[in-house]
Structures are given as C-alpha cells and as structure tokens.
Design an enzyme around this catalytic site. Structure first.
Site, PDB file in Angstrom:
ATOM      1  N   GLU A 205     -85.035  -8.858  27.241  1.00 43.12           N
ATOM      2  CA  GLU A 205     -85.878  -7.872  26.550  1.00 43.12           C
ATOM      3  C   GLU A 205     -85.194  -6.505  26.508  1.00 43.12           C
ATOM      4  O   GLU A 205     -85.172  -5.846  25.463  1.00 43.12           O
ATOM      5  CB  GLU A 205     -87.232  -7.726  27.253  1.00 43.12           C
ATOM      6  CG  GLU A 205     -88.098  -8.985  27.282  1.00 43.12           C
ATOM      7  CD  GLU A 205     -88.474  -9.507  25.910  1.00 43.12           C
ATOM      8  OE1 GLU A 205     -88.306  -8.770  24.910  1.00 43.12           O
ATOM      9  OE2 GLU A 205     -88.929 -10.659  25.826  1.00 43.12           O
TER      10      GLU A 205
ATOM     11  N   ASN B 101     -83.729  -4.680  23.108  1.00 46.20           N
ATOM     12  CA  ASN B 101     -84.235  -3.383  22.639  1.00 46.20           C
ATOM     13  C   ASN B 101     -83.097  -2.425  22.295  1.00 46.20           C
ATOM     14  O   ASN B 101     -83.187  -1.677  21.321  1.00 46.20           O
ATOM     15  CB  ASN B 101     -85.162  -2.763  23.686  1.00 46.20           C
ATOM     16  CG  ASN B 101     -86.551  -3.375  23.632  1.00 46.20           C
ATOM     17  OD1 ASN B 101     -86.862  -4.148  22.730  1.00 46.20           O
ATOM     18  ND2 ASN B 101     -87.379  -3.036  24.607  1.00 46.20           N
TER      19      ASN B 101
ATOM     20  N   ARG C 243     -90.572  -8.682  15.247  1.00 49.64           N
ATOM     21  CA  ARG C 243     -90.770  -8.345  16.647  1.00 49.64           C
ATOM     22  C   ARG C 243     -92.239  -8.535  17.002  1.00 49.64           C
ATOM     23  O   ARG C 243     -93.099  -8.520  16.131  1.00 49.64           O
ATOM     24  CB  ARG C 243     -90.346  -6.895  16.928  1.00 49.64           C
ATOM     25  CG  ARG C 243     -88.947  -6.509  16.463  1.00 49.64           C
ATOM     26  CD  ARG C 243     -87.853  -7.319  17.117  1.00 49.64           C
ATOM     27  NE  ARG C 243     -88.067  -7.500  18.530  1.00 49.64           N
ATOM     28  CZ  ARG C 243     -87.571  -8.529  19.208  1.00 49.64           C
ATOM     29  NH1 ARG C 243     -86.855  -9.435  18.612  1.00 49.64           N
ATOM     30  NH2 ARG C 243     -87.799  -8.634  20.486  1.00 49.64           N
TER      31      ARG C 243
HETATM   32  N1  LIG Z   1     -83.832   1.096  23.878  1.00 50.55           N
HETATM   33  C1  LIG Z   1     -84.690   1.550  22.945  1.00 50.55           C
HETATM   34  N2  LIG Z   1     -84.309   2.496  22.049  1.00 50.55           N
HETATM   35  C2  LIG Z   1     -85.167   2.961  21.107  1.00 50.55           C
HETATM   36  N3  LIG Z   1     -86.445   2.525  20.972  1.00 50.55           N
HETATM   37  C3  LIG Z   1     -86.888   1.589  21.831  1.00 50.55           C
HETATM   38  C4  LIG Z   1     -86.038   1.046  22.856  1.00 50.55           C
HETATM   39  N4  LIG Z   1     -86.764   0.124  23.558  1.00 50.55           N
HETATM   40  C5  LIG Z   1     -87.993   0.111  22.995  1.00 50.55           C
HETATM   41  N5  LIG Z   1     -88.075   0.972  21.962  1.00 50.55           N
HETATM   42  C6  LIG Z   1     -89.296   1.236  21.133  1.00 50.55           C
HETATM   43  O1  LIG Z   1     -90.420   0.686  21.802  1.00 50.55           O
HETATM   44  C7  LIG Z   1     -91.084  -0.279  20.978  1.00 50.55           C
HETATM   45  C8  LIG Z   1     -91.665  -1.403  21.818  1.00 50.55           C
HETATM   46  O2  LIG Z   1     -90.646  -2.177  22.426  1.00 50.55           O
HETATM   47  P1  LIG Z   1     -90.969  -3.669  22.888  1.00 50.55           P
HETATM   48  O3  LIG Z   1     -92.187  -3.657  23.730  1.00 50.55           O
HETATM   49  O4  LIG Z   1     -89.739  -4.258  23.486  1.00 50.55           O
HETATM   50  O5  LIG Z   1     -91.354  -4.426  21.532  1.00 50.55           O
HETATM   51  P2  LIG Z   1     -90.438  -4.885  20.300  1.00 50.55           P
HETATM   52  O6  LIG Z   1     -89.003  -4.911  20.754  1.00 50.55           O
HETATM   53  O7  LIG Z   1     -90.937  -6.243  19.964  1.00 50.55           O
HETATM   54  O8  LIG Z   1     -90.673  -3.890  19.215  1.00 50.55           O
HETATM   55  C9  LIG Z   1     -90.033  -0.732  19.983  1.00 50.55           C
HETATM   56  O9  LIG Z   1     -90.593  -1.234  18.797  1.00 50.55           O
HETATM   57  C10 LIG Z   1     -89.243   0.569  19.769  1.00 50.55           C
HETATM   58  O10 LIG Z   1     -89.904   1.418  18.846  1.00 50.55           O
HETATM   59 MG   LIG Z   2     -88.349  -5.567  22.535  1.00 54.62          MG
END
Ligand SMILES: Nc1ncnc2c1ncn2[C@@H]1O[C@H](COP(=O)(O)OP(=O)(O)O)[C@@H](O)[C@H]1O
Ligand SMILES: [Mg+2]
Lengths: 106, 146
Positions: B48, B52, B106
């Site tokens: 995960e 990301n 996602r």
């Molecule tokens: N490393 C990262 N850099 C930039 N934005 C991030 C990062 N990790 C998470 N996000 C933001 O947080 C949101 C939620 O992340 P997550 O719970 O992993 O769901 P998903 O990856 O399915 O969108 C993402 O849609 C993104 O907008």
């Molecule tokens: Mg994610």
C-alpha cells in the site's frame, strides 16, 4: 494476463491467479470486463483460489466487477478466498455487498 | 537485541517494483520468525505504501522511493517509506476510508489498511515536498524461541 474462465447457463466463472496489486489490476479489470461483455452472464463468480497476494487494488477490481454486473442486473459471487486476500476484502466491507461462498483459509 | 539489524533500499517509482518491495521486506522480516498471517499483514502494508508513492506522489513522472526497515527491541519491525513527490494537502481527509483522488482504479482503502494491519502508523506530508509513512509491527514471540 491470461485468466481462465468458463461459462455454463449464463454463469461465468473467472479464476484469478497470482498477485493482485496496482501493477496487475488494470489488466485484470480489463480482461474481466471483456469477458462479461462477451458472455453477458446473469451470475459472475470470481474464484480466488490461486491468488497468492492481494492489496487494496483488488478491492477496486471487485467493486469494478460488481458495478458491471449491476448494470446487467446480474449477481456477483466471490469464492475460495485465501486468508490474506480475505482480510483485505473484509477491511473494505466487501462481504456486505457481494456474496462470499465457501471461503477457504490457508 | 544488540547490534540492531537494518536495511535501506532506493528504487524508481515503477509499478513492477511493488512486488519487489514487499518481497524484500518479507525476506528481511523472516528473522523475527513471523507467522504467515503476520507476514501477510506486513506485505500488504508495504504494498500500500509503495503503491501510493507510485500512483499519487509521482503521478506523471518516475521519482525516487526510499524504503527502510529496522528491527527494534521487543521483536518489532520498523518500516519507513518515503517519497519526494507532490505531497498531501489534507492529511485528515486522505486518511478517511474510501477517500481517493485516484478514480475508479483505486479503492481509497490503502491508508485504512496500513493503520489497521500495523501496530503503529504515522503519516507526515509536506505539499510539494513529499510524504513519509512510518509504521511498526510487533511480531509475537512464540514458544521455542530463544
Ligand atoms: N505518497 C503519497 N503522495 C501523495 N498523495 C498520497 C500519498 N499517499 C496517499 N495519498 C493521497 O491519499 C489518498 C488516499 O490514499 P489510500 O488510502 O492509499 O487510497 P488510494 O491509494 O486507493 O487512493 C490518495 O488518493 C491520495 O490522494
Ligand atoms: Mg493507496
């Protein structure tokens, strides 16, 4: 990705295999959609028996398939889900929106 | 534990590296003698965090991902995943289950899963500078171990 599937009485069973992550998910979604469009099933079964790993990208695959089946007014079932993917699916409450058959825990 | 063990990795944000990253951490974690369930939780959380970085931190470019793992006293695995990507404007919102900026592909469950599968989880982010995920997982000592 090649996915094995078989159809009988408008029931489409698709066997997912290997590791489902963001790297593989898009292709899986595409293949599943193509099969659903081709066979227009009333019931679609995703079989997880050979899934060795799955992260939250797999949740998107299931929800995508569910939406597809909903537009056909069909039903989606998940079966033979090993412990690791099952825990991930449960985190998203997937058991509340699809029917899960005979989960097997390894 | 004396002479603490650690590993540091650096790799480009290519999606093929998702499998590599979680496998590398799983191999490193093996010295803590985890169960298959514990290993599954760790692999999921790493997958995960790295995904990301690939999807959200560097949406249109290939950037650098840093992955560090350490063994801490008390049979604890400590993991840091860091990017120098776009960062998160609203961390509170990002942490909410089902929140995603990633569209149909996602699920918005990545952060929720990291929080619930690991013993400790911290997320810090500076918009325009990058994001760091710091998580820990205690591995239960079972009988027969020194
Ligand atoms: N490393 C990262 N850099 C930039 N934005 C991030 C990062 N990790 C998470 N996000 C933001 O947080 C949101 C939620 O992340 P997550 O719970 O992993 O769901 P998903 O990856 O399915 O969108 C993402 O849609 C993104 O907008
Ligand atoms: Mg994610």
């Amino acid at each position: 990705m090649k996915l094995t599937s078989y159809v009988q009485d408008r029931q489409l069973t698709i066997a997912l295999t290997g590791e489902i992550d963001h790297h593989s998910a898009r292709e899986i979604m595409q293949t599943v959609s193509e099969k659903i469009d081709l066979y227009m099933p009333l019931r679609c079964i995703l079989d997880f028996r050979d899934v060795r790993f799955m992260d939250s990208s797999g949740i998107a695959v299931v929800l995508h398939t569910l939406r597809r089946m909903n537009t056909l007014q069909g039903k989606l079932f998940l079966q033979n889900i090993p412990a690791q993917p099952y825990k991930v699916l449960r985190a998203a409450g997937i058991e509340k929106v699809t029917e899960i058959r005979e989960e097997c825990t390894k | 534990m004396r002479g603490e063990n650690y590993m540091n990795l650096e790799f480009p944000s290519k999606s093929a590296n998702e499998a590599f990253a979680r496998a590398a951490v799983a191999c490193f974690a093996a010295q803590l003698d985890p169960t298959l369930d514990e290993l599954g939780d760790i692999k999921t959380a790493v997958s995960e965090a790295v995904t990301n970085c690939i999807v959200h931190a560097y949406p249109d470019t290939i950037g650098q991902i840093i992955l560090k793992a350490r063994i801490l006293d008390g049979n604890v695995l400590d993991i840091v995943v860091k990017d120098r990507g776009r960062g998160i404007e609203d961390v509170e919102q990002a942490r909410k289950p089902m929140f995603t900026t990633g569209g149909e592909e996602r699920s918005g469950m990545g952060i929720t899963i990291m929080e619930s599968f690991m013993t400790e989880f911290r997320l810090s982010s500076v918009p325009g500078k990058g994001t760091t995920v710091h998580m820990k997982r205690k591995i239960i000592r079972r009988g027969g171990k020194k």
